[in-house]
Write an enzyme that holds these catalytic residues in place. Structure first.
Site, PDB file in Angstrom:
ATOM      1  N   ASP A   1       1.773  -2.891   8.195  1.00  0.00           N
ATOM      2  CA  ASP A   1       2.050  -1.563   9.136  1.00  0.00           C
ATOM      3  C   ASP A   1       1.560  -1.851  10.557  1.00  0.00           C
ATOM      4  O   ASP A   1       0.907  -1.241  11.405  1.00  0.00           O
ATOM      5  CB  ASP A   1       0.974  -0.618   8.548  1.00  0.00           C
ATOM      6  CG  ASP A   1      -0.724  -1.094   8.539  1.00  0.00           C
ATOM      7  OD1 ASP A   1      -0.925  -2.355   8.900  1.00  0.00           O
ATOM      8  OD2 ASP A   1      -1.360  -0.532   8.158  1.00  0.00           O
TER       9      ASP A   1
ATOM     10  N   ASN B   1      -1.484   4.131  10.622  1.00  0.00           N
ATOM     11  CA  ASN B   1      -2.004   4.727   9.619  1.00  0.00           C
ATOM     12  C   ASN B   1      -1.681   6.363   9.322  1.00  0.00           C
ATOM     13  O   ASN B   1      -1.878   6.996   8.287  1.00  0.00           O
ATOM     14  CB  ASN B   1      -3.696   4.645   9.633  1.00  0.00           C
ATOM     15  CG  ASN B   1      -3.744   3.274   9.208  1.00  0.00           C
ATOM     16  OD1 ASN B   1      -3.644   2.526   8.273  1.00  0.00           O
ATOM     17  ND2 ASN B   1      -4.910   2.675  10.314  1.00  0.00           N
TER      18      ASN B   1
ATOM     19  N   GLY C   1       0.915  -1.270  -0.078  1.00  0.00           N
ATOM     20  CA  GLY C   1      -0.088  -0.091  -0.012  1.00  0.00           C
ATOM     21  C   GLY C   1       0.730   1.278  -0.038  1.00  0.00           C
ATOM     22  O   GLY C   1       2.102   1.266   0.493  1.00  0.00           O
TER      23      GLY C   1
ATOM     24  N   GLY D   1      -6.209  -3.975  -3.585  1.00  0.00           N
ATOM     25  CA  GLY D   1      -6.974  -4.602  -2.466  1.00  0.00           C
ATOM     26  C   GLY D   1      -6.150  -5.972  -1.763  1.00  0.00           C
ATOM     27  O   GLY D   1      -5.477  -6.413  -2.367  1.00  0.00           O
TER      28      GLY D   1
ATOM     29  N   ARG E   1      -2.394   8.222   4.144  1.00  0.00           N
ATOM     30  CA  ARG E   1      -2.667   9.156   5.331  1.00  0.00           C
ATOM     31  C   ARG E   1      -1.421   9.379   6.265  1.00  0.00           C
ATOM     32  O   ARG E   1      -1.425  10.176   6.923  1.00  0.00           O
ATOM     33  CB  ARG E   1      -3.681   8.301   6.325  1.00  0.00           C
ATOM     34  CG  ARG E   1      -5.324   8.440   5.831  1.00  0.00           C
ATOM     35  CD  ARG E   1      -6.072   7.576   6.609  1.00  0.00           C
ATOM     36  NE  ARG E   1      -6.019   6.180   6.545  1.00  0.00           N
ATOM     37  CZ  ARG E   1      -6.717   5.327   7.205  1.00  0.00           C
ATOM     38  NH1 ARG E   1      -7.270   5.659   8.362  1.00  0.00           N
ATOM     39  NH2 ARG E   1      -6.558   3.970   6.782  1.00  0.00           N
TER      40      ARG E   1
ATOM     41  N   ALA F   1      49.177  24.446  26.766  1.00  0.00           N
ATOM     42  CA  ALA F   1      47.773  25.282  26.791  1.00  0.00           C
ATOM     43  C   ALA F   1      48.032  26.264  25.454  1.00  0.00           C
ATOM     44  O   ALA F   1      48.990  27.054  25.485  1.00  0.00           O
ATOM     45  CB  ALA F   1      47.390  25.774  27.919  1.00  0.00           C
TER      46      ALA F   1
END
Length: 434
Positions: A105, A224, A14, A84, A18, A399
């Site tokens: 998912d 989703n 799919g 589907g 969304r 340093a």
């Protein structure tokens, strides 16, 4: 569990519109790994025959999964002519007599949560939820411990609307049921899609046994939207942290800690609040202090932080990394780097002290170069080591010094400063006397 008795089909074709993303839904990540990875990993614990049905961004899905697995069957769905869930299983040839159909998912499933599909015997095993508020879901009508039928909310009677049992979307079919009814699936519906659930209706008409299996929504939650993704992340994170705390890791305010699925702990470890540990990190007998980030790195008998950053390919052993110290592709053994330093593309040996503000200058704008620091080296604050450079054992760097490329021999002092100059009364000349 018997991993020789069931074939698994994962529907990952799919678009996931969304999600509002250009990335395929199943490639969105949960705790550092794509959703589909989590499903395949758990499926492999119970099956030796796994098929993933792909369509949308199929090349990206295959390429990503092949980074993790080398024995997965990928089947492309003809999503144009046979869309589907029913269309997705049309070209599947399962190895075993029982076929478990999962959704790509549902990244929170575990092998343990699927065991009911292995133990029950029926022509069709259908997963169900029992929801306090089933609004929006199709209702599953059960009589005499079998599924009688499924009714969509818009078609349900008042009595059916009072049913709180809904379809969870995972099924186990006998192979013979699929072979018998798939050829009869039709797309004569509003969406013009072929539905797997139509097999249930056809099989029921011929008195096939259809058994409901009550499952826990915490494992079968579908993703989703990005809101769903965030909610699933919380569940996955709680599982990961619970597992490691039960194994002996101490966590301060665990709800504020993020640990990816691939991270490993060994021995006595402490992780303080607001830490992030990612990738293939391995933490052994070590203490990660508040606000630190560890990425694809190894810590052994060491501590880092607070607010330290171990970037990828850092390996520290018996080492103290203090606050606001960053390492990258650095190997440190028996080293102290207390604060405010960057150590990148470097090897540093035991007994060495790295003063505040020390920087390994490893990049010239085109290439990265390495810094090698020997044993018992004392590096004073605010020093720059311009790679490629080698500092041999027993060296002192004053340093504020800049060490240019080359080798500093053992026993030497490096002193690289401009001579301090005093300008008498300059302050008063500049600002004026008050």
């Amino acid at each position: 569990m018997n991993n020789e008795a069931i074939s698994i089909v994962i529907l990952a074709a799919g678009k996931g519109s969304r999600m509002k993303s250009n990335k395929a839904k199943v490639l969105h990540t949960i705790s550092g790994k794509p959703m589909l990875y989590h499903i395949i990993k758990e499926s492999k614990k119970i099956s030796d025959d796994i098929t993933v049905v792909i369509a949308h961004q199929k090349d990206a899905v295959v390429k990503t999964m092949e980074q993790y697995f080398d024995d997965i069957n990928f089947v492309e769905q003809d999503a144009v002519n046979y869309p589907g869930t029913g269309g997705a299983v049309m070209d599947i040839t399962p190895k075993h007599d029982k076929v478990l159909v999962l959704n790509g998912d549902m990244p929170l499933i575990t092998a343990e949560s699927l065991k009911g599909f292995l133990s029950l015997e029926a022509d069709i095993i259908m997963s169900i939820f029992d929801l306090k508020d089933p609004s929006g879901y199709g209702r599953v009508i059960i009589r005499n411990e079998e599924v009688e039928y499924i009714v969509e909310q818009k078609d349900a009677s008042d009595a059916e609307l009072n049913v709180t049992t809904v379809n969870a979307g995972v099924y186990a079919f006998s192979r013979s049921i699929l072979e018998r009814y798939i050829p009869f699936l039709s797309n004569d519906n509003a969406q013009k899609e072929y539905y797997l659930t139509d097999i249930i209706a056809m099989a029921k008409e011929e008195e096939a046994s259809i058994v409901p299996l009550l499952v826990d929504e915490a494992f079968f939650k579908g993703i989703n939207s990005k809101k769903d993704l965030a909610e699933a992340e919380v569940i996955m994170q709680n599982r990961i942290k619970k597992r490691w705390m039960e194994a002996g890791v101490i966590m301060h305010l665990p709800d504020t800690i993020y640990i990816e699925e691939s991270v490993v702990f060994e021995g006595e470890c402490i992780v303080e609040n607001n830490c992030r540990i990612t990738g293939e990190s391995k933490i052994v007998n070590s203490h990660i202090k508040a606000g630190s980030v560890v990425e694809d790195s190894t810590m052994v008998d060491s501590d880092c932080g607070p607010m330290a950053h171990l970037r990828p390919l850092s390996h520290i052993t018996d080492t103290h990394i203090g606050n606001f110290v960053e390492t990258k592709k650095a190997t440190l053994h028996g080293v102290k780097a207390g604060h405010l330093s960057y150590i990148g593309d470097a090897e540093v040996s035991e007994g060495t002290n790295i003063g505040a503000g020390t920087i390994t200058c490893n990049y010239d704008g085109k290439n990265k170069y390495k810094t090698i620091i020997g044993k018992n080296v004392f590096i004073g604050s605010d020093s720059q080591l311009i790679a490629p450079v080698t500092i041999e054992d027993d060296v002192m760097i004053a340093a504020g010094s800049t060490v240019t490329s080359g080798t500093v021999a053992s026993g030497n002092l490096v002193l690289s400063r401009t001579k301090m100059r005093l300008v008498k009364d300059f302050y008063y000349k500049f600002f004026g006397k008050k």
